[in-house]
Every structure is written in structure tokens, then in C-alpha cells.
Design an enzyme around this catalytic site. Structure first.
Site, mmCIF file in Angstrom:
data_model
loop_
_atom_site.group_PDB
_atom_site.id
_atom_site.type_symbol
_atom_site.label_atom_id
_atom_site.label_comp_id
_atom_site.label_asym_id
_atom_site.label_seq_id
_atom_site.Cartn_x
_atom_site.Cartn_y
_atom_site.Cartn_z
ATOM 1 N N VAL A 120 29.228 15.766 17.339
ATOM 2 C CA VAL A 120 28.582 17.087 17.278
ATOM 3 C C VAL A 120 27.142 17.008 17.794
ATOM 4 C CG1 VAL A 120 27.893 18.997 15.773
ATOM 5 C CG2 VAL A 120 30.073 17.820 15.385
ATOM 6 N N ALA B 12 15.801 33.237 21.617
ATOM 7 C CA ALA B 12 15.019 32.759 20.467
ATOM 8 C C ALA B 12 13.555 33.166 20.559
ATOM 9 C CB ALA B 12 15.135 31.244 20.364
ATOM 10 N N ARG C 23 23.711 4.033 21.253
ATOM 11 C CA ARG C 23 24.532 5.233 21.416
ATOM 12 C C ARG C 23 23.652 6.485 21.368
ATOM 13 N NH1 ARG C 23 28.778 7.623 16.937
ATOM 14 N NH2 ARG C 23 26.844 7.717 15.728
ATOM 15 N N LYS D 122 29.804 20.455 4.833
ATOM 16 C CA LYS D 122 30.421 21.325 3.819
ATOM 17 C C LYS D 122 30.575 20.615 2.485
ATOM 18 C CE LYS D 122 32.445 20.548 7.070
ATOM 19 N NZ LYS D 122 32.930 20.164 8.346
ATOM 20 N N VAL E 248 31.487 25.722 7.994
ATOM 21 C CA VAL E 248 32.749 26.430 7.709
ATOM 22 C C VAL E 248 33.364 26.928 9.014
ATOM 23 C CG1 VAL E 248 33.844 28.313 6.447
ATOM 24 C CG2 VAL E 248 31.844 27.165 5.465
ATOM 25 N N GLY F 257 33.862 25.596 11.865
ATOM 26 C CA GLY F 257 33.268 25.119 13.125
ATOM 27 C C GLY F 257 32.584 26.201 13.926
ATOM 28 N N GLU G 258 42.082 11.915 11.257
ATOM 29 C CA GLU G 258 41.253 10.723 11.037
ATOM 30 C C GLU G 258 42.130 9.555 10.591
ATOM 31 O OE1 GLU G 258 37.826 10.893 11.020
ATOM 32 O OE2 GLU G 258 37.559 13.071 11.133
ATOM 33 N N LYS H 52 35.091 24.290 2.158
ATOM 34 C CA LYS H 52 34.750 25.472 2.968
ATOM 35 C C LYS H 52 35.034 26.766 2.182
ATOM 36 C CE LYS H 52 35.893 22.800 7.093
ATOM 37 N NZ LYS H 52 36.996 22.400 7.981
ATOM 38 N N GLY I 109 35.240 20.074 16.679
ATOM 39 C CA GLY I 109 35.029 19.667 18.065
ATOM 40 C C GLY I 109 33.563 19.701 18.428
HETATM 41 N N1 HSE Z 1 38.460 17.772 9.670
HETATM 42 C C1 HSE Z 1 38.241 19.173 9.793
HETATM 43 C C2 HSE Z 1 39.481 19.852 10.347
HETATM 44 C C3 HSE Z 1 37.079 19.543 10.669
HETATM 45 O O1 HSE Z 1 40.491 19.192 10.609
HETATM 46 O O2 HSE Z 1 39.442 21.046 10.509
HETATM 47 C C4 HSE Z 1 35.777 19.345 9.979
HETATM 48 O O3 HSE Z 1 35.714 20.013 8.768
#
Ligand code: HSE
Length: 440
Positions: free
Chosen positions: A14, A33, A49, A105, A132, A134, A190, A205, A302
Site C-alpha cells: 500500500v 487540496a 526496499r 482496522k 474499511v 479498501g 495469505e 471493519k 490492493g
Molecule cells: N485481507 C483483506 C481482504 C484485505 O481479503 O479483503 C485487508 O483487510
């Protein structure tokens, strides 16, 4: 005017998206802005990185506290995640008078009361659009766009991983474990998917949306949380035959007795738009008394979708940080001194309807016993589906799946019915119970 300066904690996916979008759209963002927004310092344990993400001219350090201590930094973005060091650093940033933007969150759902109180006392903003759904601006919609409304309920697909798994189970007729492995192989889930598949991420969320919708403190500990690990391909198939899809919903609802806050798999009528949200997409339905039903749809995770939300918060803070703190949009939509003490109902008090699947012996009187138990508890049946009996190999006896849809009843009554039905010798396997939401 010189650009507002931002420090970034955590240069992952992100963070990288935030740099990319800020650079690509810098002219438009500045025109909106009123001044430029620049990330001038980044902290990440992997400094190589971080430097690659940030590019030349941005100071990189492994020490997050050096960012917080930098007097030139106005806003700190926290993209570390979790409740541990992230909590300490957010509180330290607030104490140092920095505004905070976070996608975390888990942190806000569990420690939000402490964090928002600290921010209010210090007169700084903690912004969390990215926490919440994304890229969907659902916090903005709830807190500002729908501010005229008495919100009645919210139901959302707010976890992309589980929605992807459920979509694949339905499309391919596969069981949960098989699809989970595939989702991990493809990088949708994950390596440790616990928070996603057990419903915890969605509950974080939902907890935040619940507070903003009803003006109550964040209370993750009161949320009912059930994930998708027990769902079988058979239930998805039977639900489809009855005109429903199964979705993991985060639900919060105002009732006469209190507030419902729950995450669990739900049957949703196939004709509802939200039932047709597939793959890793997110969607949230909000019902307000004035506006009626509204639907928000988009990518819930994402790099750039989440960066879109992070940068929206940066722009808001850039516009508002010179305003009198009392005249800013309150963190949880309602003024801190006007929060309600409406209580969150225990799951046993929730009223909803149910899908039940019973594996039963195919004998005379079985259906009568099952329906008798429901009738005695005042639970009304909406529909029944009985599959053709399968021969049990070598025994000549048969067994079958009995699917029952009920009308609304109190969860405690359903729990009592399930206990009695499960004790019948003709009920041959653990009963599957999935709640059903008409979302009408
Ligand atoms: N892991 C979450 C999802 C995204 O699969 O929607 C981040 O909260």
C-alpha cells in the site's frame, strides 16, 4: 504554499501504491487540496526496499520514531498493521501533535476508543478511510454523505479473500479446503489466512461502520464472529436451488432492543445486487431512513485501491488541519459528547431467519418430528427441500438431506430447536445452520 509533509511508516504494497498515485496525480491532487502533498520520510525495517519504493530524495530510516520526532512532518501514515507496535507508534505520533492516516482496522476496532480520545485531546485527526473496504469511500459516505439519515442497517461483503473463496466454491462446486489452497497458491489468500477465513477481518471493519452509523463507541469485543470454514459445497448448491447465494456478510443493525453487530455466512436472495458481487470485490449496502437503500461497490484491497483511500485522507487533512478542531468532521461521525450508550445485543437476542441442513434417516415420521420441534418453539417454516434418498452401501437403509428455510425467530429459540433436533436418533450428522438475510 509549501507542500504539506508526510512521513510513512511501512513501505509495503500500500505504501508503494501511495507513492505511485501521489506522483502520477500530483497536479490534480494539489488543485484539490490547495497545496502539494509530499511524502518526505519513510520508516521500514527493510531500508533497501523502502528506498526503492520511495525513490531518490526521500529520507529512509529503519527507526519509525525518527519520523515521528521530525518537526517538519505534519502527517504520519501508519501502514504497519496489527495491534502491537502500530498502537504504540500511533499514540506516540498523536502525542507529538501529528495527524495520523491509517489503514489499520484491527488497531482501531480494538483500541479505537483510546486512540480517538487521545487524538481529540491533542486536537489532531486520525483518518481511516483505507481501513474499511479498501478503495470504496464508505467511511466518507457514512460519516458525511449520509449524515442527514437515521441509519437503519448496513450489510457488507467486506473481505475479498472470503468472497473469492465463496465465488470459486460456487462456480466450481469445490469444498472450502480445496479452494483455500488454490487461493493461497494464487496469492489471493495469505499464508496464514486465519483473520480472513474466520471472519475477524470483516468483524473489525463492521465494528468501525457500526460506530459511525449509530454513534456508539467501537466495541469489537461485542461482535459475533463466524467465518466460512464450516461451509460445504452442498450448502452452496442447495442455497442456489432455493434462489439464494451464500456470502460472508458484516451486518450491523438498529433494533428496538439494541444494536446488532455480527459477521457470519448468510444466505442472500440471488436477485439482490450484493448477491452478485463475485471474486475479491467488496460491496456495502446501507439503509437510511431518508435515502433508502444505497450500494457501494469496488476493490476492497490492493496497492492503488487502498492508496486511493489513504490519499483521500491526506487531502482531507490538508484541507482541514488549520480548522478549529471542534469544527472538523468528528472521528466517529457523531460529536464525542453526543455518543449514544445503545448496547450491542448478544447473538442469542438477534432475530433473523435460517437455512438448516439435516442429514436424516429416510424413514416415516422423521420430517414430522423435526417440524414438530420447530412448531413447539414457535418457529415458522418458510420452505422445505428434501433430496432424493441415497442408498447407504450394503445396508439397504437410506438417508437424505433435509433442507429447511425458516421465517424470522430469535437466535436463542433456534439454538434450543437445534439442540433438540440434533438429539433425535434419526438425525445422522451435525446440523448445518446458516443465517438468512433478505436485505429488503
Ligand atoms: N485481507 C483483506 C481482504 C484485505 O481479503 O479483503 C485487508 O483487510
Amino acid at each position: 504554499m509549501k507542500p504539506i509533509q508526510v512521513g510513512l511508516l511501512g513501505a509495503g504494497v500500500v505504501g508503494s501504491g501511495t507513492f505511485n498515485v501521489l506522483r502520477r496525480n500530483q497536479e490534480e491532487i494539489k488543485r484539490r487540496a490547495g497545496r502539494g502533498i509530499e511524502i518526505t520520510m519513510v520508516a521500514d525495517l527493510d531500508t533497501a526496499r523502502a528506498q526503492a519504493v520511495a525513490g531518490e530524495g526521500v529520507k529512509v530510516t529503519a527507526d519509525a520514531r525518527a519520523v515521528i520526532a521530525n518537526p517538519d512532518i505534519d502527517i504520519v501514515i501508519e501502514l504497519i498493521g496489527g495491534y502491537g507496535i502500530a498502537r504504540t507508534l500511533v499514540l506516540e505520533a498523536i502525542a507529538a501533535g501529528k495527524h495520523v492516516v491509517t489503514a489499520n482496522k484491527a488497531l482501531l476496532a480494538v483500541h479505537g476508543t483510546e486512540i480517538f480520545a487521545a487524538a481529540s485531546a491533542k486536537g489532531v485527526i486520525v483518518a481511516f478511510e483505507a481501513a474499511v473496504a479498501g478503495g470504496i469511500p464508505i467511511i466518507k459516505a457514512l460519516r458525511e454523505g449520509l449524515t442527514a439519515n437515521r441509519i437503519q442497517w448496513i450489510a457488507g461483503i467486506i473481505n475479498g479473500t472470503t468472497n473469492f473463496i465463496l465465488s470459486e466454491m460456487r462456480d466450481k462446486g469445490l469444498d472450502f479446503e480445496v479452494v483455500l489452497k488454490e487461493a493461497q497458491r494464487l496469492g489471493y489468500a495469505e499464508a496464514d489466512p486465519t483473520f480472513d477465513i474466520e471472519g475477524v477481518d470483516a468483524a473489525h471493519k463492521a465494528t468501525l461502520m457500526c460506530s459511525i452509523a449509530f454513534g456508539i463507541p467501537v466495541q469489537f469485543d461485542k461482535a459475533y464472529v463466524e467465518g466460512i470454514t464450516q461451509l460445504g459445497a452442498a450448502d452452496i448448491k442447495y442455497a442456489e436451488q432455493l434462489g439464494y447465494r451464500i456470502k460472508l456478510l458484516g451486518i450491523t443493525k438498529r433494533t428496538a432492543k439494541g444494536i446488532e453487530l455480527r459477521v457470519h455466512p448468510s444466505l442472500v436472495p440471488g436477485k439482490r445486487l450484493i448477491a452478485n458481487v463475485e471474486g475479491a470485490m467488496n460491496a456495502v449496502v446501507v439503509q437510511g431512513d431518508a435515502v433508502g437503500t444505497t450500494l457501494y461497490y469496488g476493490k476492497g484491497a490492493g496497492s492503488e485501491p487502498t492508496a486511493s483511500a489513504v490519499i483521500a485522507d491526506l487531502v482531507d487533512i490538508t484541507r482541514l488541519h488549520t480548522a478549529d478542531p471542534l469544527n472538523r468532521v468528528p472521528h466517529l461521525a457523531f460529536q464525542p459528547n453526543a455518543m449514544s450508550d445503545l448496547h450491542v445485543l448478544p447473538m442469542s437476542d438477534v432475530v433473523t431467519s435460517y437455512y438448516l441442513r439435516l442429514r436424516v434417516a429416510d424413514e416415516a415420521g422423521v420430517l414430522a418430528k423435526v417440524t414438530g420441534i420447530l412448531a413447539a418453539l414457535g418457529i415458522s417454516i418458510d420452505a422445505i427441500l428434501q433430496r432424493e434418498a441415497d442408498e447407504v452401501a450394503g445396508e439397504g437403509a437410506t438417508q437424505t438431506d433435509l433442507i429447511i428455510l425458516t421465517h424470522d425467530c430469535v437466535e436463542s429459540e433456534m439454538n434450543a430447536a437445534l439442540k433438540q433436533m440434533q438429539a433425535l436418533p434419526t438425525v445422522l450428522a451435525p446440523i448445518t445452520r446458516i443465517r438468512k438475510e433478505e436485505l429488503a
